[in-house]
Design a protein around this motif. Sequence first.
Motif, short mmCIF file in Angstrom:
data_model
loop_
_atom_site.label_atom_id
_atom_site.label_comp_id
_atom_site.label_asym_id
_atom_site.label_seq_id
_atom_site.Cartn_x
_atom_site.Cartn_y
_atom_site.Cartn_z
N ILE A 30 64.84 31.71 28.42
CA ILE A 30 66.19 31.62 27.87
C ILE A 30 66.86 30.35 28.37
O ILE A 30 66.94 30.11 29.58
N GLN A 31 67.34 29.57 27.42
CA GLN A 31 68.00 28.32 27.76
C GLN A 31 69.51 28.48 27.61
O GLN A 31 69.99 29.13 26.68
N ASP A 32 70.25 27.86 28.54
CA ASP A 32 71.71 27.94 28.51
C ASP A 32 72.29 27.44 27.19
O ASP A 32 73.28 27.98 26.70
N PHE A 33 71.66 26.42 26.62
CA PHE A 33 72.15 25.87 25.34
C PHE A 33 72.22 26.95 24.28
O PHE A 33 73.23 27.11 23.59
N TRP A 34 71.15 27.75 24.13
CA TRP A 34 71.12 28.79 23.11
C TRP A 34 72.07 29.94 23.42
O TRP A 34 72.67 30.53 22.52
N SER A 35 72.24 30.24 24.69
CA SER A 35 73.21 31.27 25.07
C SER A 35 74.62 30.85 24.66
O SER A 35 75.38 31.64 24.10
N LYS A 36 74.96 29.61 24.94
CA LYS A 36 76.29 29.09 24.58
C LYS A 36 76.45 29.04 23.06
O LYS A 36 77.48 29.43 22.52
N MET A 37 75.43 28.59 22.36
CA MET A 37 75.49 28.51 20.90
C MET A 37 75.66 29.90 20.30
O MET A 37 76.42 30.10 19.36
N HIS A 38 74.94 30.87 20.85
CA HIS A 38 75.04 32.24 20.34
C HIS A 38 76.45 32.78 20.55
O HIS A 38 77.06 33.33 19.62
N HIS A 39 76.97 32.62 21.73
CA HIS A 39 78.31 33.12 22.04
C HIS A 39 79.37 32.42 21.19
O HIS A 39 80.23 33.08 20.59
N ASP A 40 79.31 31.10 21.12
CA ASP A 40 80.33 30.34 20.37
C ASP A 40 80.28 30.62 18.87
O ASP A 40 81.32 30.79 18.22
N SER A 41 79.09 30.70 18.32
CA SER A 41 78.98 30.94 16.88
C SER A 41 79.38 32.39 16.54
O SER A 41 80.01 32.63 15.51
N ALA A 42 79.08 33.34 17.42
CA ALA A 42 79.50 34.73 17.20
C ALA A 42 81.02 34.82 17.26
O ALA A 42 81.63 35.58 16.49
N THR A 43 81.64 34.06 18.14
CA THR A 43 83.10 34.04 18.23
C THR A 43 83.71 33.42 16.98
O THR A 43 84.73 33.90 16.48
N LEU A 44 83.08 32.41 16.43
CA LEU A 44 83.58 31.73 15.24
C LEU A 44 83.48 32.61 13.99
O LEU A 44 84.27 32.45 13.05
N ILE A 45 82.56 33.54 13.99
CA ILE A 45 82.39 34.41 12.83
C ILE A 45 83.65 35.25 12.55
O ILE A 45 84.00 35.47 11.39
N MET A 46 84.32 35.70 13.58
CA MET A 46 85.46 36.61 13.38
C MET A 46 86.55 36.03 12.48
O MET A 46 86.93 36.68 11.51
N PRO A 47 87.08 34.84 12.75
CA PRO A 47 88.11 34.33 11.83
C PRO A 47 87.56 34.06 10.43
O PRO A 47 88.27 34.26 9.44
N ILE A 48 86.32 33.63 10.33
CA ILE A 48 85.73 33.37 9.01
C ILE A 48 85.57 34.68 8.25
O ILE A 48 85.85 34.75 7.06
#
Length: 162
Positions: free
Chosen positions: A120-138
């Motif tokens: 598990i790479q930190d980059f993908w963890s951050k991308m997963h968290h940030d993109s999941a957060t972005l889904i809510m307003p969309i």
Amino acid sequence: MNTSAPTRKQSWKDNVQKTRFVMDTLLLVSFLIVLAPQSTGIVLHEWLSLVFFVPFVIHILLHWQWFTHSFKQFKRAKTIRERYNFILNYSLYLLMIFVLVSGFLVSVALFPTLGIPLDIQDFWSKMHHDSATLIMPILGLHLALHFRWIKTLIVQMTKKAV
């Protein structure tokens, strides 16, 4: 004497719009459950995310005609709302795919349980968290743009149920 053939009462199962509505509601509820790993725990979050994939695919299939015709419709769109709806829907679709894929790349329970080790790479963890957060307003905007359709179907379904 009435010679006309008897008409069969159409059930909600026969109505594609109502089927879409029911499946979309299941998709929304399952998404909201999966969205909060703090409430379910990581293990359940990952397994439920795998299950979530099923209503997501059903949603895409039920709206396949829109997918196949949307690029032509985008070119012919007469209003900003139509173009915005197209962009928003495709953004939501691509973001959802990204969240699912990145979630699998940061799996700490699902893949190890299946015997598939992941680095598990930190980059993908951050991308997963940030993109999941972005889904809510969309998703909120998506629901707002379809509010009239949602309201109309709810009114139609409650009228016929009475």
